[in-house]
Write an enzyme that holds these catalytic residues in place. Structure first.
Site, short mmCIF file in Angstrom:
data_model
loop_
_atom_site.label_atom_id
_atom_site.label_comp_id
_atom_site.label_asym_id
_atom_site.label_seq_id
_atom_site.Cartn_x
_atom_site.Cartn_y
_atom_site.Cartn_z
N ASP A 11 35.85 111.45 32.71
CA ASP A 11 35.47 112.68 32.01
C ASP A 11 36.34 113.82 32.54
O ASP A 11 36.30 114.14 33.73
CB ASP A 11 33.98 112.96 32.31
CG ASP A 11 33.38 113.94 31.34
OD1 ASP A 11 34.14 114.59 30.62
OD2 ASP A 11 32.14 114.05 31.33
N ASP A 106 37.89 114.18 25.48
CA ASP A 106 38.00 114.32 26.93
C ASP A 106 37.19 113.28 27.71
O ASP A 106 36.89 113.48 28.87
CB ASP A 106 37.56 115.73 27.35
CG ASP A 106 36.09 115.99 27.05
OD1 ASP A 106 35.47 115.15 26.37
OD2 ASP A 106 35.58 117.03 27.49
N GLU A 107 36.86 112.18 27.09
CA GLU A 107 35.95 111.22 27.71
C GLU A 107 36.27 109.80 27.28
O GLU A 107 36.56 109.56 26.11
CB GLU A 107 34.54 111.52 27.18
CG GLU A 107 33.50 111.78 28.22
CD GLU A 107 32.18 111.95 27.53
OE1 GLU A 107 31.49 110.93 27.35
OE2 GLU A 107 31.86 113.09 27.14
#
Length: 498
Positions: A11, A106-107
């Site tokens: 993350d 973003d993960e």
DNA sequence: TCTGGGGTCCTAGGACCC
DNA sequence: TCTGGGGTCCTAGGACCC
């Protein structure tokens, strides 16, 4: 739940703000808010400096302005820059394992076992996770990641959140419940405001509390799926697989207006704009859709949807717009419309059928034009229409989607805020004056090498720059490293950053 | 200056079919 | 003319996630 801690959740920390701080030295160490900067905007990401003042994601930007001191930067998002950074990270993760699941920009989850070559002991995965974090920071120019490693997605996800930012949590096998049970229920994925409130009313605050509730009660309160899901997650009973690729199920576009609209002509014009965006993205993705949905948010925030399903799929913005207008005509908008949206579902692919399904076309008929009642009964499955003569829309209007929203006139410059004016220029208007010799390469930057052609920067540092010469998707293309000041290497146009 | 934008999944009721 | 039951499709709304 696996026997080894072989699932990692990666993350990126406050990614949008971190990219802005990376790209603009003067923002480092200062509070940065990225999000809607116009009247009705909300915060997408607050840097950790801004969080100290109480700024949070999803908070109205006006509220964040009240909380943060002068000198705080309020920036409109630059999605192209974030996407590039994301691609750098995802490509890096793809080298760690052939099975990764990108959850958002973003993960991602990484299946450490799928690679078959990693040491899955606790010291092994700890070292590997640290390597991953170091590689991400190096490859992105300083955007940090937090990582959780555990025996399930749940534990990995909770773990990545536990020591943010720039943190690592490895949950040993067998210790899952000990990790989970002291935490508040709100840390469980799937527990939002409504669920948390219902649990609070029953005096349940921690995941451990939740784990003691009998299944029938949870099903009673939350329904079959959600209730059973909570029951399992609270017990750390999670065997959800890591899913590499997912097909899109819907495409939509919506817009909140600076002031509520009542003018039907204007509303219809906005609808056309939204339909154009949706249609463009359908075509760019080689998709078509049968169901068109509009969304209307009234002045008082009450929100309705109206949907209509066509007999044949379409990717034509005009058809989408026409359906949307018909639906809007049935809605009372006289009191003011705050938001308008257009979406499509029941997606079907065009392109692949063009390539592979030429023989069976006769069964389905020829075209998607209106007026063909198609089948009296029901084509057991609506998908997979065939479009014999369909052009494949190669370089279609290249999505009017991103690159900032055309409306909201006064957006970029941050007018009249207290404190010094915020330095901000939208990426699209910036001009990079490049010397012939470049040494400050940025990850994700598009480049061209005199001998090897177009590529993009994979990483740089210590006087060297590593370049990939194919797209960022797997399988990765060839990688080559050059001296940073190699004159054969030049930025490609247009420059992505400033 | 209250509350973005793009998604996913679930539920529930009615229509329709067998 | 006491009318079940299951399956699928469609619509509308809601919760949740990033």
């Amino acid at each position: 739940m696996r026997r080894e801690a072989s699932i990692a959740h990666v993350d990126l920390d406050a990614m949008f703000a971190a990219v802005e701080q990376r790209d603009k030295v003067s923002l480092r160490g200062r509070p940065v808010i990225v999000g809607g900067v116009a009247g009705r905007g909300v915060v997408a990401t607050a840097s950790y400096e801004a969080r100290r003042f109480g700024a949070r994601s999803a908070m109205p930007t006006a509220e964040a302005r009240r909380r943060c001191p002068s000198g705080t930067a309020f920036l409109a998002p630059r999605f192209a820059a974030y996407r590039k950074t994301s691609e750098v990270v995802m490509a890096l993760l793809a080298e760690v394992s052939p099975l990764i699941e990108q959850v958002s920009i973003d993960e991602a989850y990484v299946d450490l076992a799928a690679a078959g070559r990693h040491d899955l002991s606790l010291p092994g995965v700890t070292a590997l996770a640290d390597e991953i974090r170091a590689a991400i920071a190096a490859a992105t120019g300083g955007v940090t990641a937090s990582v959780g490693v555990g025996t399930s997605k749940l534990v990995a996800k909770i773990g990545s959140d536990l020591h943010k930012p720039d943190g690592l949590t490895v949950a040993p096998p067998g210790g899952e419940q000990a990790l989970l049970h002291p935490l508040p229920v709100t840390r469980l994925p799937g527990v939002g405001p409504a669920t948390a409130e219902r649990l609070r009313r029953s005096g349940l605050h921690t995941i451990g509390d939740l784990a003691r509730v009998p299944l029938p009660d949870l099903i009673d309160w939350f329904g079959r799926a959600h209730g059973a899901g909570l029951h399992r997650l609270a017990r750390a009973d999670d065997d959800r697989p890591i899913v590499g690729e997912r097909e899109a199920k819907s495409v939509s576009a919506e817009e909140t207006f600076d002031v509520d609209l009542t003018d039907r002509v204007r509303l219809n014009a906005e609808l056309d704009l939204l339909a154009t965006r949706v249609g463009g993205r359908l075509r760019a993705g080689g998709l078509s859709a049968r169901t068109i949905t509009i969304k209307v948010r009234h002045y008082d925030f009450t929100t309705i949807t109206r949907a209509a399903t066509r007999a044949q799929p379409t990717d034509d913005p005009r058809q989408v717009a026409q359906a949307a207008r018909r639906l809007l005509a049935e809605v009372d908008t006289s009191a003011g419309v705050r938001l308008l949206g257009v979406g499509v579902t029941t997606l079907a692919g065009f392109v692949q059928d063009d390539l592979f399904a030429t023989i069976t076309d006769s069964e389905l008929g020829q075209s998607a034009e209106p007026g063909k009642p198609s089948h009296p009964g029901k084509p057991s499955h609506p998908g997979k229409p065939s479009h014999p003569g369909k052009p494949s829309h190669p370089g279609e209007p290249s999505q009017p989607t991103e690159r900032g929203r055309p409306s909201h006139p006064g957006q970029p410059a941050e007018p009249g805020q207290p404190g010094e004016p915020v330095e901000f220029q939208p990426a699209s208007t910036s001009v990079a004056l490049r010397p012939a010799v470049v040494s400050d390469w940025r990850p994700g930057q598009d480049v061209r090498h005199h001998d090897h052609g177009p590529g993009w920067v994979w990483g740089s540092g210590r006087g060297r720059v590593t370049v990939r010469f194919e797209g960022p998707t797997t399988p990765p293309g060839p990688v080559r490293t050059f001296p940073s000041d190699d004159p054969a290497l030049q930025p490609a146009d247009p420059p992505e950053w400033r």
